[in-house]
Design a protein around this motif. Structure first.
Motif, PDB file in Angstrom:
ATOM      1  N   THR A   6       0.816  -1.220   0.000  1.00  0.00           N
ATOM      2  CA  THR A   6       0.000   0.000   0.000  1.00  0.00           C
ATOM      3  C   THR A   6       0.843   1.260   0.000  1.00  0.00           C
ATOM      4  OG1 THR A   6      -0.131   0.101   2.416  1.00  0.00           O
ATOM      5  CG2 THR A   6      -1.789  -1.230   1.283  1.00  0.00           C
ATOM      6  N   THR A   7       2.156   1.106   0.167  1.00  0.00           N
ATOM      7  CA  THR A   7       3.048   2.264   0.229  1.00  0.00           C
ATOM      8  C   THR A   7       3.968   2.272  -0.983  1.00  0.00           C
ATOM      9  OG1 THR A   7       3.020   2.197   2.639  1.00  0.00           O
ATOM     10  CG2 THR A   7       4.781   3.447   1.599  1.00  0.00           C
ATOM     11  N   GLU A   8       3.947   3.338  -1.738  1.00  0.00           N
ATOM     12  CA  GLU A   8       4.805   3.442  -2.915  1.00  0.00           C
ATOM     13  C   GLU A   8       6.206   3.823  -2.470  1.00  0.00           C
ATOM     14  OE1 GLU A   8       5.781   3.256  -6.968  1.00  0.00           O
ATOM     15  OE2 GLU A   8       4.080   2.529  -5.803  1.00  0.00           O
ATOM     16  N   GLN A   9       7.162   2.973  -2.766  1.00  0.00           N
ATOM     17  CA  GLN A   9       8.533   3.248  -2.368  1.00  0.00           C
ATOM     18  C   GLN A   9       9.202   4.246  -3.309  1.00  0.00           C
ATOM     19  OE1 GLN A   9      10.721  -0.513  -1.886  1.00  0.00           O
ATOM     20  NE2 GLN A   9      10.749   0.021   0.272  1.00  0.00           N
ATOM     21  N   ARG A  10      10.165   4.962  -2.770  1.00  0.00           N
ATOM     22  CA  ARG A  10      10.989   5.852  -3.585  1.00  0.00           C
ATOM     23  C   ARG A  10      12.171   5.044  -4.114  1.00  0.00           C
ATOM     24  NH1 ARG A  10      11.969  10.929  -5.040  1.00  0.00           N
ATOM     25  NH2 ARG A  10      14.108  11.693  -5.158  1.00  0.00           N
ATOM     26  N   ARG A  36       7.081   1.607 -14.769  1.00  0.00           N
ATOM     27  CA  ARG A  36       7.213   2.146 -13.409  1.00  0.00           C
ATOM     28  C   ARG A  36       8.545   2.892 -13.406  1.00  0.00           C
ATOM     29  NH1 ARG A  36       9.344   4.353  -8.890  1.00  0.00           N
ATOM     30  NH2 ARG A  36       8.335   3.658  -6.956  1.00  0.00           N
ATOM     31  N   ASP A  39      12.056   7.159  -9.442  1.00  0.00           N
ATOM     32  CA  ASP A  39      11.724   8.479  -8.920  1.00  0.00           C
ATOM     33  C   ASP A  39      12.875   9.469  -9.109  1.00  0.00           C
ATOM     34  OD1 ASP A  39       9.044   7.959  -7.534  1.00  0.00           O
ATOM     35  OD2 ASP A  39      10.307   6.350  -6.781  1.00  0.00           O
ATOM     36  N   GLN A 112      10.088  -4.813  -8.658  1.00  0.00           N
ATOM     37  CA  GLN A 112       9.379  -4.275  -7.505  1.00  0.00           C
ATOM     38  C   GLN A 112       8.148  -5.113  -7.159  1.00  0.00           C
ATOM     39  OE1 GLN A 112      10.205  -2.527  -5.239  1.00  0.00           O
ATOM     40  NE2 GLN A 112       8.639  -1.162  -4.421  1.00  0.00           N
ATOM     41  N   THR A 113       7.469  -5.649  -8.163  1.00  0.00           N
ATOM     42  CA  THR A 113       6.308  -6.504  -7.899  1.00  0.00           C
ATOM     43  C   THR A 113       6.710  -7.745  -7.119  1.00  0.00           C
ATOM     44  OG1 THR A 113       5.124  -5.732  -9.864  1.00  0.00           O
ATOM     45  CG2 THR A 113       4.483  -7.870  -8.974  1.00  0.00           C
TER      46      THR A 113
END
Length: 321
Positions: A6-10, A36, A39, A112-113
């Motif tokens: 639920t938290t989008e990582q940097r 994706r 950042d 990331q998935t």
């Protein structure tokens, strides 16, 4: 626990570049095409003499270009870039690669998935690296984790991955907390085995995943593994392996015996295939002689660079200064 879905990582991408501006352009275009996107993108210019740094500064995907005063090799470049990503850019994960790596559009998303879906912290997630013709590149095949439990193997399989013990620096996603805990690559390795030592150090007690759905191209000049005659670079191979087996805490006793044995067999094959065995043996002796002196700390190697403070912050936090 794994990464909170639920938290989008940097995520900060780090590219180490040296005198391959055309390949760097393809690499940066690949980063810009990610489904994706990172950042931030940090390019470490290892004192290139072509216009690699200028090209990177002009590319819209690049956040920062750090030019080092001298060429510190892959080891120094990645140490500088990882430190910059974590200490300055606030990375929660760092995606690293060389300038001759071209990621496919879903490369980062797949890494990331897998990290998000895995039931535990993943210290290292590695892509499948292919050569120009699509064959898996033998230079970048991750080492499988020997003796892995059925539970760990099943957990990895459920996220489309395999447990690994080490990986190359060609497209791996590193957990920032693992970096803070274990520090940076040993910059004095310059080249050869820096990735083996570093990822093995992160994965001695951490989880590593090979994620074949994450795909990149490693555009080396030739297709080949690590048992081809490297010429004078064999000095680094022997010196760094001696440092790894004799001075690093990356391997336990069983791992050390296993990998030392496989290294000896590979060197025998290398010698058998060499067109100049006398020269190769001479390079090997020089490497053994050089290994008697311990590697300098990464803080010392990168002291007079623009990232000196970032490097010191990470290494001191990990107790490696």
């Amino acid at each position: 626990m794994g990464v909170d879905a639920t938290t989008e990582q940097r995520i900060v991408a780090v590219v180490v570049a040296w005198n391959r501006r055309d390949l760097l352009a393809q690499n940066l275009d690949g980063l810009a095409a990610q489904t994706r996107r990172p950042d931030a993108v940090v390019v470490i210019d290892n004192a290139s003499t072509d216009d690699s740094a200028d090209l990177a500064r002009r590319h819209p995907v690049v956040t920062e270009v750090v030019t080092l005063p001298t060429n510190t090799g892959g080891a120094g470049g990645f140490a500088a870039g990882i430190a910059r990503a974590v200490a300055h850019h606030g990375a929660q994960a760092v995606w690293i690669m060389d300038d001759d790596t071209v990621p496919t559009p879903t490369a980062l998303a797949e890494l990331q998935t897998a990290r998000i879906r895995y039931p535990g912290r993943v210290s290292v997630a590695a892509s499948r690296a292919a050569w120009r013709d699509g064959r898996e590149h033998p230079m970048n095949t991750p080492r499988v984790r020997p003796g892995v439990s059925r539970l760990a193997a099943n957990a990895a399989r459920l996220v489309g991955a395999k447990p690994i013990r080490s990986a190359s620096f060609v497209s791996i996603l590193l957990d920032a907390d693992a970096i803070r805990e274990h520090g940076l690559p040993v910059a004095d390795y310059f080249l050869w085995n820096d990735d083996f030592e570093y990822t093995a150090r992160l994965l001695r007690d951490g989880v590593g995943l090979y994620v074949p759905a994450s795909r990149v191209y490693h555009l080396t000049k030739v297709f080949g593994g690590s048992d081809a005659d490297p010429g004078p670079r064999f000095v680094n191979e022997v010196r760094n392996k001696a440092w790894l087996f004799g001075r690093s805490d990356a391997l336990g006793p069983v791992d050390r015996a296993l990998y030392a044995g496989s290294t000896a067999l590979r060197w025998v094959r290398m010698l058998a295939r060499s067109g100049d065995r006398a020269a190769l043996l001479g390079h090997g002796r020089a490497g053994l002689s050089a290994s008697r002196t311990a590697p300098r700390s990464t803080v010392e190697v990168l002291r007079d660079t623009p990232v000196a403070a970032d490097v010191a912050r990470i290494e001191r936090g990990a107790g490696r200064d």
